[in-house]
Design a protein around this motif. Sequence first.
Motif, PDB file in Angstrom:
ATOM      1  N   ARG A 137       0.830  -1.202   0.000  1.00  0.00           N
ATOM      2  CA  ARG A 137       0.000   0.000   0.000  1.00  0.00           C
ATOM      3  C   ARG A 137       0.864   1.251   0.000  1.00  0.00           C
ATOM      4  O   ARG A 137       1.960   1.280   0.566  1.00  0.00           O
ATOM      5  N   VAL A 138       0.356   2.279  -0.657  1.00  0.00           N
ATOM      6  CA  VAL A 138       1.003   3.580  -0.731  1.00  0.00           C
ATOM      7  C   VAL A 138      -0.009   4.610  -0.250  1.00  0.00           C
ATOM      8  O   VAL A 138      -1.092   4.754  -0.837  1.00  0.00           O
ATOM      9  N   LEU A 139       0.335   5.340   0.829  1.00  0.00           N
ATOM     10  CA  LEU A 139      -0.551   6.345   1.417  1.00  0.00           C
ATOM     11  C   LEU A 139       0.202   7.668   1.437  1.00  0.00           C
ATOM     12  O   LEU A 139       0.992   7.936   2.351  1.00  0.00           O
ATOM     13  N   PRO A 140       0.025   8.531   0.436  1.00  0.00           N
ATOM     14  CA  PRO A 140       0.910   9.691   0.261  1.00  0.00           C
ATOM     15  C   PRO A 140       0.588  10.908   1.107  1.00  0.00           C
ATOM     16  O   PRO A 140       1.402  11.839   1.150  1.00  0.00           O
ATOM     17  N   GLU A 141      -0.562  10.952   1.794  1.00  0.00           N
ATOM     18  CA  GLU A 141      -0.944  12.157   2.528  1.00  0.00           C
ATOM     19  C   GLU A 141      -1.385  11.813   3.942  1.00  0.00           C
ATOM     20  O   GLU A 141      -2.440  12.255   4.408  1.00  0.00           O
ATOM     21  N   THR A 184       1.587  17.597  10.556  1.00  0.00           N
ATOM     22  CA  THR A 184       2.470  17.467   9.400  1.00  0.00           C
ATOM     23  C   THR A 184       1.943  16.338   8.514  1.00  0.00           C
ATOM     24  O   THR A 184       0.981  15.643   8.871  1.00  0.00           O
ATOM     25  N   THR A 185       2.595  16.159   7.377  1.00  0.00           N
ATOM     26  CA  THR A 185       2.162  15.125   6.442  1.00  0.00           C
ATOM     27  C   THR A 185       3.354  14.278   6.028  1.00  0.00           C
ATOM     28  O   THR A 185       4.487  14.771   5.966  1.00  0.00           O
ATOM     29  N   GLN A 196       2.855  14.460   0.647  1.00  0.00           N
ATOM     30  CA  GLN A 196       2.426  15.093  -0.598  1.00  0.00           C
ATOM     31  C   GLN A 196       1.163  15.938  -0.443  1.00  0.00           C
ATOM     32  O   GLN A 196       0.543  16.306  -1.427  1.00  0.00           O
ATOM     33  N   ASP A 197       0.793  16.229   0.805  1.00  0.00           N
ATOM     34  CA  ASP A 197      -0.341  17.122   1.042  1.00  0.00           C
ATOM     35  C   ASP A 197       0.186  18.552   1.082  1.00  0.00           C
ATOM     36  O   ASP A 197       0.919  18.928   2.006  1.00  0.00           O
ATOM     37  N   PRO A 198      -0.148  19.393   0.093  1.00  0.00           N
ATOM     38  CA  PRO A 198       0.445  20.737   0.017  1.00  0.00           C
ATOM     39  C   PRO A 198      -0.015  21.685   1.120  1.00  0.00           C
ATOM     40  O   PRO A 198       0.581  22.756   1.289  1.00  0.00           O
TER      41      PRO A 198
END
Length: 202
Positions: free
Chosen positions: A65-69, A85-86, A123-125
């Motif tokens: 699994r990939v969870l970017p945010e 933070t992210t 990757q959450d801006p």
Amino acid sequence: RILYGVGYDGAGFGGGVEWTPPVTPVTPTFSGAISWNLYQVYRVRLDFSGLVGNDFGLAGETRYRVLPEEDFYGVGPESQREDRTTYKLEQTLVPLTANKTFSKKYQFDANVEYTKTNTYSGQDPEWPSTEEIFTPEETPALDTGAEMVTTTLALSYLNFDSPGDPRSGVFAKVLLGAYAELTGLPYDFWRAYAEFYGFLPV
């Protein structure tokens, strides 16, 4: 069959597919899903229950699994909402599960799972990336990743009028788990867990 959603908070709209070919006695299942925010889950599962009899269950699988945010606020009770933070999580999980049913009311479960975890810049801006605020000393494995083996044993008691749609009956479970970190990080621990609930007809 079509899968709706990815199953994680913040993933956004998504979906995927799951396929279980009619193969016995070992039944495979393949699935994958992706969301608008690029959350991804892929799984290959092998069910060996057809080899061991009706009262036994045995299965193994690999999940990636990939969870970017993902959100991180700090470690422990002193964490603050304003410290949000992210980070991006990439994780490989390889569980092997077995269970045995006794008298249709008791079930014994054993599980061994290998987990490899890596974290990267979030990757959450809207929020700073975790490594910009927290140091590796504050959050061990932030920069190196972690590997863990989990072993759990559980005993359950199930006494329902209808297992699929219970209206009366009780459920009880006790579980003991050992969690071992393989790279020397201070994450070894034991876990004991118990639960009980009942259904009352009205």
